[in-house]
Design a protein around this motif. Structure first.
Motif, PDB file in Angstrom:
ATOM      1  N   PRO A 199      74.849 -36.705 -24.255  1.00 11.38           N
ATOM      2  CA  PRO A 199      74.348 -38.074 -24.347  1.00 11.38           C
ATOM      3  C   PRO A 199      72.872 -38.138 -23.956  1.00 11.38           C
ATOM      4  CG  PRO A 199      76.454 -38.008 -23.195  1.00 11.38           C
ATOM      5  CD  PRO A 199      76.022 -36.590 -23.372  1.00 11.38           C
ATOM      6  N   VAL A 200      72.095 -38.919 -24.696  1.00  5.48           N
ATOM      7  CA  VAL A 200      70.683 -39.108 -24.380  1.00  5.48           C
ATOM      8  C   VAL A 200      70.516 -40.501 -23.786  1.00  5.48           C
ATOM      9  CG1 VAL A 200      68.346 -39.314 -25.302  1.00  5.48           C
ATOM     10  CG2 VAL A 200      69.852 -37.491 -26.127  1.00  5.48           C
ATOM     11  N   ILE A 201      69.835 -40.565 -22.636  1.00  7.36           N
ATOM     12  CA  ILE A 201      69.631 -41.817 -21.921  1.00  7.36           C
ATOM     13  C   ILE A 201      68.132 -42.053 -21.818  1.00  7.36           C
ATOM     14  CG2 ILE A 201      70.184 -43.119 -19.844  1.00  7.36           C
ATOM     15  CD1 ILE A 201      72.662 -42.040 -21.295  1.00  7.36           C
ATOM     16  N   ILE A 202      67.660 -43.206 -22.301  1.00  7.95           N
ATOM     17  CA  ILE A 202      66.237 -43.526 -22.257  1.00  7.95           C
ATOM     18  C   ILE A 202      66.037 -44.810 -21.454  1.00  7.95           C
ATOM     19  CG2 ILE A 202      64.135 -43.888 -23.587  1.00  7.95           C
ATOM     20  CD1 ILE A 202      65.442 -42.656 -25.991  1.00  7.95           C
ATOM     21  N   GLY A 203      65.209 -44.727 -20.426  1.00  6.90           N
ATOM     22  CA  GLY A 203      64.952 -45.909 -19.618  1.00  6.90           C
ATOM     23  C   GLY A 203      64.362 -45.552 -18.270  1.00  6.90           C
ATOM     24  N   GLY A 204      64.537 -46.439 -17.308  1.00  9.45           N
ATOM     25  CA  GLY A 204      63.849 -46.324 -16.040  1.00  9.45           C
ATOM     26  C   GLY A 204      64.502 -45.427 -15.017  1.00  9.45           C
ATOM     27  N   MET A 205      63.660 -44.681 -14.289  1.00  6.48           N
ATOM     28  CA  MET A 205      64.040 -44.008 -13.055  1.00  6.48           C
ATOM     29  C   MET A 205      63.312 -44.757 -11.944  1.00  6.48           C
ATOM     30  SD  MET A 205      63.948 -39.946 -14.033  1.00  6.48           S
ATOM     31  CE  MET A 205      65.029 -39.458 -12.674  1.00  6.48           C
ATOM     32  N   VAL A 206      64.060 -45.240 -10.974  1.00  3.82           N
ATOM     33  CA  VAL A 206      63.510 -46.165  -9.985  1.00  3.82           C
ATOM     34  C   VAL A 206      63.896 -45.709  -8.580  1.00  3.82           C
ATOM     35  CG1 VAL A 206      63.544 -48.568  -9.177  1.00  3.82           C
ATOM     36  CG2 VAL A 206      63.688 -48.073 -11.633  1.00  3.82           C
ATOM     37  N   LEU A 207      62.972 -45.860  -7.655  1.00  7.50           N
ATOM     38  CA  LEU A 207      63.317 -45.694  -6.246  1.00  7.50           C
ATOM     39  C   LEU A 207      63.734 -47.061  -5.715  1.00  7.50           C
ATOM     40  CD1 LEU A 207      63.474 -43.885  -3.742  1.00  7.50           C
ATOM     41  CD2 LEU A 207      61.147 -44.620  -3.186  1.00  7.50           C
ATOM     42  N   ASP A 208      64.992 -47.177  -5.331  1.00  4.39           N
ATOM     43  CA  ASP A 208      65.501 -48.426  -4.754  1.00  4.39           C
ATOM     44  C   ASP A 208      65.319 -48.404  -3.242  1.00  4.39           C
ATOM     45  OD1 ASP A 208      66.280 -49.448  -7.173  1.00  4.39           O
ATOM     46  OD2 ASP A 208      68.408 -48.964  -6.931  1.00  4.39           O
ATOM     47  N   ILE A 209      64.866 -49.505  -2.706  1.00  3.07           N
ATOM     48  CA  ILE A 209      64.824 -49.692  -1.261  1.00  3.07           C
ATOM     49  C   ILE A 209      65.884 -50.729  -0.924  1.00  3.07           C
ATOM     50  CG2 ILE A 209      63.426 -50.377   0.719  1.00  3.07           C
ATOM     51  CD1 ILE A 209      60.948 -49.599  -0.915  1.00  3.07           C
ATOM     52  N   HIS A 210      66.921 -50.311  -0.214  1.00  6.29           N
ATOM     53  CA  HIS A 210      68.040 -51.193   0.111  1.00  6.29           C
ATOM     54  C   HIS A 210      67.910 -51.679   1.559  1.00  6.29           C
ATOM     55  CE1 HIS A 210      70.987 -49.539  -3.174  1.00  6.29           C
ATOM     56  NE2 HIS A 210      69.880 -50.037  -3.653  1.00  6.29           N
ATOM     57  N   ALA A 211      67.887 -52.980   1.740  1.00  8.07           N
ATOM     58  CA  ALA A 211      67.844 -53.583   3.077  1.00  8.07           C
ATOM     59  C   ALA A 211      69.145 -54.324   3.332  1.00  8.07           C
ATOM     60  CB  ALA A 211      66.649 -54.535   3.195  1.00  8.07           C
ATOM     61  N   VAL A 263      59.582 -48.975  -8.501  1.00  4.47           N
ATOM     62  CA  VAL A 263      60.252 -49.212  -7.216  1.00  4.47           C
ATOM     63  C   VAL A 263      60.861 -50.610  -7.244  1.00  4.47           C
ATOM     64  CG1 VAL A 263      59.966 -49.442  -4.714  1.00  4.47           C
ATOM     65  CG2 VAL A 263      58.657 -47.701  -5.952  1.00  4.47           C
ATOM     66  N   VAL A 264      62.086 -50.726  -6.735  1.00  3.32           N
ATOM     67  CA  VAL A 264      62.742 -52.028  -6.597  1.00  3.32           C
ATOM     68  C   VAL A 264      63.181 -52.189  -5.149  1.00  3.32           C
ATOM     69  CG1 VAL A 264      64.694 -53.480  -7.263  1.00  3.32           C
ATOM     70  CG2 VAL A 264      63.530 -52.101  -8.994  1.00  3.32           C
ATOM     71  N   SER A 265      62.793 -53.294  -4.542  1.00  3.96           N
ATOM     72  CA  SER A 265      63.200 -53.593  -3.169  1.00  3.96           C
ATOM     73  C   SER A 265      64.329 -54.619  -3.201  1.00  3.96           C
ATOM     74  CB  SER A 265      62.009 -54.138  -2.382  1.00  3.96           C
ATOM     75  OG  SER A 265      62.380 -54.427  -1.047  1.00  3.96           O
ATOM     76  N   ASN A 266      65.501 -54.212  -2.713  1.00  4.75           N
ATOM     77  CA  ASN A 266      66.687 -55.067  -2.740  1.00  4.75           C
ATOM     78  C   ASN A 266      67.053 -55.524  -1.328  1.00  4.75           C
ATOM     79  OD1 ASN A 266      67.410 -54.675  -5.626  1.00  4.75           O
ATOM     80  ND2 ASN A 266      67.763 -52.568  -4.993  1.00  4.75           N
ATOM     81  N   VAL A 267      67.311 -56.801  -1.167  1.00  9.40           N
ATOM     82  CA  VAL A 267      67.802 -57.346   0.091  1.00  9.40           C
ATOM     83  C   VAL A 267      69.213 -57.882  -0.152  1.00  9.40           C
ATOM     84  CG1 VAL A 267      67.445 -59.020   1.933  1.00  9.40           C
ATOM     85  CG2 VAL A 267      65.475 -57.960   0.817  1.00  9.40           C
ATOM     86  N   PHE A 268      70.152 -57.403   0.637  1.00  7.32           N
ATOM     87  CA  PHE A 268      71.553 -57.788   0.461  1.00  7.32           C
ATOM     88  C   PHE A 268      71.979 -58.768   1.553  1.00  7.32           C
ATOM     89  CE2 PHE A 268      70.940 -53.614  -1.340  1.00  7.32           C
ATOM     90  CZ  PHE A 268      71.583 -53.703  -2.558  1.00  7.32           C
ATOM     91  N   ASP A 269      73.069 -59.483   1.268  1.00  4.54           N
ATOM     92  CA  ASP A 269      73.646 -60.300   2.324  1.00  4.54           C
ATOM     93  C   ASP A 269      74.680 -59.466   3.080  1.00  4.54           C
ATOM     94  OD1 ASP A 269      76.005 -60.270   0.802  1.00  4.54           O
ATOM     95  OD2 ASP A 269      75.629 -62.242  -0.073  1.00  4.54           O
ATOM     96  N   CYS A 270      75.314 -60.063   4.032  1.00  2.93           N
ATOM     97  CA  CYS A 270      76.230 -59.300   4.896  1.00  2.93           C
ATOM     98  C   CYS A 270      77.476 -58.815   4.157  1.00  2.93           C
ATOM     99  CB  CYS A 270      76.646 -60.158   6.088  1.00  2.93           C
ATOM    100  SG  CYS A 270      75.260 -60.586   7.161  1.00  2.93           S
ATOM    101  N   SER A 271      77.784 -59.392   2.999  1.00  2.66           N
ATOM    102  CA  SER A 271      78.968 -58.981   2.240  1.00  2.66           C
ATOM    103  C   SER A 271      78.660 -57.915   1.204  1.00  2.66           C
ATOM    104  CB  SER A 271      79.590 -60.206   1.550  1.00  2.66           C
ATOM    105  OG  SER A 271      78.699 -60.729   0.575  1.00  2.66           O
ATOM    106  N   GLY A 272      77.391 -57.505   1.113  1.00  5.13           N
ATOM    107  CA  GLY A 272      77.018 -56.479   0.147  1.00  5.13           C
ATOM    108  C   GLY A 272      76.513 -57.034  -1.166  1.00  5.13           C
ATOM    109  N   GLU A 273      76.515 -58.351  -1.328  1.00  8.46           N
ATOM    110  CA  GLU A 273      75.989 -58.966  -2.549  1.00  8.46           C
ATOM    111  C   GLU A 273      74.462 -58.984  -2.493  1.00  8.46           C
ATOM    112  OE1 GLU A 273      77.384 -60.201  -5.244  1.00  8.46           O
ATOM    113  OE2 GLU A 273      79.477 -60.704  -4.807  1.00  8.46           O
ATOM    114  N   LEU A 274      73.836 -58.842  -3.660  1.00  6.97           N
ATOM    115  CA  LEU A 274      72.383 -58.882  -3.743  1.00  6.97           C
ATOM    116  C   LEU A 274      71.895 -60.307  -3.478  1.00  6.97           C
ATOM    117  CD1 LEU A 274      69.848 -57.176  -4.437  1.00  6.97           C
ATOM    118  CD2 LEU A 274      70.105 -57.981  -6.787  1.00  6.97           C
ATOM    119  N   ALA A 275      71.037 -60.465  -2.460  1.00  5.62           N
ATOM    120  CA  ALA A 275      70.506 -61.788  -2.124  1.00  5.62           C
ATOM    121  C   ALA A 275      69.151 -62.030  -2.767  1.00  5.62           C
ATOM    122  CB  ALA A 275      70.389 -61.932  -0.602  1.00  5.62           C
ATOM    123  N   ALA A 276      68.318 -60.988  -2.827  1.00  7.78           N
ATOM    124  CA  ALA A 276      66.993 -61.105  -3.435  1.00  7.78           C
ATOM    125  C   ALA A 276      66.487 -59.715  -3.775  1.00  7.78           C
ATOM    126  CB  ALA A 276      66.020 -61.811  -2.495  1.00  7.78           C
ATOM    127  N   ALA A 277      65.575 -59.646  -4.736  1.00  9.89           N
ATOM    128  CA  ALA A 277      65.016 -58.351  -5.121  1.00  9.89           C
ATOM    129  C   ALA A 277      63.648 -58.550  -5.750  1.00  9.89           C
ATOM    130  CB  ALA A 277      65.950 -57.625  -6.092  1.00  9.89           C
TER     131      ALA A 277
END
Length: 419
Positions: free
Chosen positions: A38-50, A127-141
Motif C-alpha cells: 500500500p502507498v500512503i501519501i500525506g503528513g508526518m507530524v510530531l504530536d505534542i499531547h498535553a 507539528v500539532v499541539s493537542n490539549v485533552f480533557d480529563c476523559s481523553g477527549e480532544l479539547a483543543a489543538a
C-alpha cells in the motif's frame, strides 16, 4: 503507452508552480519494499499531547503530562499497516530539524522505507499541539502543517509513480494541496489502482471536489461527509445536526442513518464505491455502490504473518457477507447497500489515533485479501486497541484479540439499506 503516460505526468508536474526540490534528496533506500505494498501519501507530524490531571482553568497552568508522539493522519495509517504485517510505502515531507529527525529515526527503527520521505533544509516539520480533557477527549489543538502543502508537491510524488502504479491501494490524506491530490489520483487511476481519500478535517475534506472522479473509497465522519457532499454542489444543500437527545437511545443508529443518507447517496452517485462513515462510539456505517465485490481484482490473499493469522482465525466468520452473497446471486441483485457495524466498549486512554488505526486496519486487511466486511470489522477491532493505548498507534497488536473482537463486531453488524 506507459512511457507516454509518464511523460504526460512529468509535463504536468513541470508546468505547475512548484518549490525547488534539491536532486540530492533523490536517494535509494535498501529498506524499500521489493513487492507491491500500500502507498500512503500525506503528513508526518510530531504530536505534542498535553493531558491535564484536573480540569484546566483559563489564565493559568494546569498540572499534567506532556508527551511527544509520532503522528499525522497518513503516518499513523502507515504505521498501523506496518504493525499488522504489511510494509507500506510512505510519501511525505519533514524538515531538517529536531522533529524531523525524531520522526525519521522512529520510521527507520520500525524497518520501514524512508525513500519516499523528503527531508528538506529550510522546511519546518509539521507539528500539532493537542490539549485533552480529563476523559481523553480532544479539547483543543493547534496545527502547523504548512510544509505538507508547500513541499509535498507533484514533482516529488511523480518520482514514485512505479510504487503507486503497482500498489494494491493508494491512500491520500487531505493535507495535500489540490495539485498534489490531483497528480496522486491521476497516477493511480492510470493503472486502475483504487484510491482511498482520508478527509482529515471538515475544512480540508472539501478538497475532494477536484479529485472526486478518481476516488474509490473515503472515510469521513458525519460532519466531513456533509462537507464533502456540499463541496460538489454550487450551493449548500446538505446539513447535519446531531441531537444530544438521540445519543445513547435505541433508535439513535437509525436516526443517524436517515439524517446522513441523502449525503451518502449523493456521494455514491458521484462515483465513490465505498463510504466508511465513522460515528465515534456509535460505530461506523459501511456504504457501498456496486455491492461488496468491487475490490476483488486487487486482492492478493496473504497466508503468512499477522494478516495470514487473521485469515485463519476469521474463516467463515462473516454471516452477513454470506447472506449478501446469496442475495446477489439468488433472489435479486442490488446496486447500493449500507451496514451498521457497532463499536466495542473500551477503556479509553486517548482517542487521537483511533480513526487512523481504523483506516490502517481496513487497508492492511483488504490489501492482504480479507473481504470488505471482514476488513471493516478488523479495522474497528484495531481502533479499539488504539483508544486503549497512550500512543497514536499501539506498540503491537495481538492477532487473537483482534480476530476475537472482529468476530464480535461481525456478529452484531446488520444491514440498513439494500437497493
Amino acid at each position: 503507452m506507459e512511457n507516454s503516460a509518464q511523460r504526460r505526468l512529468e509535463s504536468i508536474a513541470r508546468h505547475l508552480l512548484l518549490p525547488h526540490v534539491p536532486t540530492r534528496n533523490l536517494r535509494r533506500n535498501p529498506l524499500s519494499a521489493a513487492e507491491p505494498s500500500p502507498v500512503i501519501i500525506g503528513g508526518m507530524v510530531l504530536d505534542i499531547h498535553a493531558m491535564p490531571y484536573a480540569h484546566p482553568s483559563p489564565g493559568t497552568t494546569t498540572p499534567g503530562k506532556v508527551q511527544y508522539v509520532s503522528g499525522g493522519v497518513a503516518r499513523n495509517v502507515a504505521e498501523c499497516i506496518s504493525k499488522l504485517g504489511s510494509k507500506p510505502f510512505m510519501i511525505s515531507i519533514v524538515g531538517q530539524d529536531m522533529a524531523g529527525d525524531l520522526l525519521l529515526r522512529y520510521w527507520k527503527s520500525a524497518g520501514l522505507s524512508t525513500e519516499g520521505i523528503l527531508q528538506l533544509p529550510g522546511a519546518t516539520t509539521p507539528v500539532v499541539s493537542n490539549v485533552f480533557d480529563c476523559s481523553g477527549e480532544l479539547a483543543a489543538a493547534v496545527a502547523s502543517v504548512e510544509a505538507v502543502e508547500t513541499y509535498l508537491n507533484p514533482e516529488w510524488i511523480c518520482r514514485f509513480q512505479h510504487n503507486i502504479c503497482t500498489a494494491p491501494v493508494l491512500m491520500v490524506d487531505a493535507n495535500l494541496s489540490p495539485q498534489s491530490l490531483q497528480i496522486s489520483c491521476q497516477v493511480a487511476a492510470g493503472s486502475g489502482i483504487p484510491v482511498w481519500f482520508e478527509p482529515v478535517s471538515v475544512t480540508k475534506s472539501t478538497r475532494i471536489a477536484s479529485v472526486i472522479d478518481y476516488i474509490t473509497c473515503a472515510s469521513p465522519n458525519e460532519n466531513e461527509l456533509v462537507a464533502m457532499a456540499n463541496a460538489l454542489l454550487p450551493q449548500k444543500e446538505f446539513e447535519f445536526i446531531r441531537s444530544e437527545a438521540t445519543k445513547g437511545v435505541s433508535h439513535s443508529v437509525e436516526y443517524l442513518f436517515q439524517m446522513l443518507k441523502p449525503s451518502i447517496y449523493f456521494l455514491l452517485q458521484k462515483g465513490i464505491k465505498l463510504l466508511l462513515v465513522t460515528l465515534g462510539s456509535d460505530g461506523v456505517f459501511l456504504c457501498c455502490r456496486e455491492g461488496l465485490s468491487f475490490m476483488k481484482d486487487h486482492l492478493k490473499r496473504t497466508t503468512t504473518g499477522f494478516t495470514g493469522q487473521l485469515h485463519e482465525l476469521l474463516k467463515e466468520a462473516c454471516p452477513i457477507e454470506q447472506c449478501i452473497s446469496s442475495i446477489e446471486t439468488g433472489q435479486k441483485s442490488f446496486r447500493s447497500c449500507a451496514f451498521h457495524f457497532p463499536a466495542l466498549p473500551a477503556s479509553v486512554v486517548s482517542l487521537t489515533g483511533a480513526g487512523d488505526c481504523l483506516v490502517g486496519g481496513i487497508l492492511a486487511s483488504v490489501s492482504s485479501g480479507l473481504d470488505v466486511m471482514q476488513s471493516v470489522a478488523v479495522g474497528i477491532a484495531v481502533a479499539k486497541a488504539a483508544v486503549e493505548a497512550k500512543t497514536n498507534v499501539p506498540t503491537k497488536f495481538c492477532s487473537t484479540n483482534v480476530a476475537d473482537d472482529a468476530k464480535r463486531i461481525l456478529s452484531a453488524a446488520r444491514p440498513l439499506w439494500l437497493e
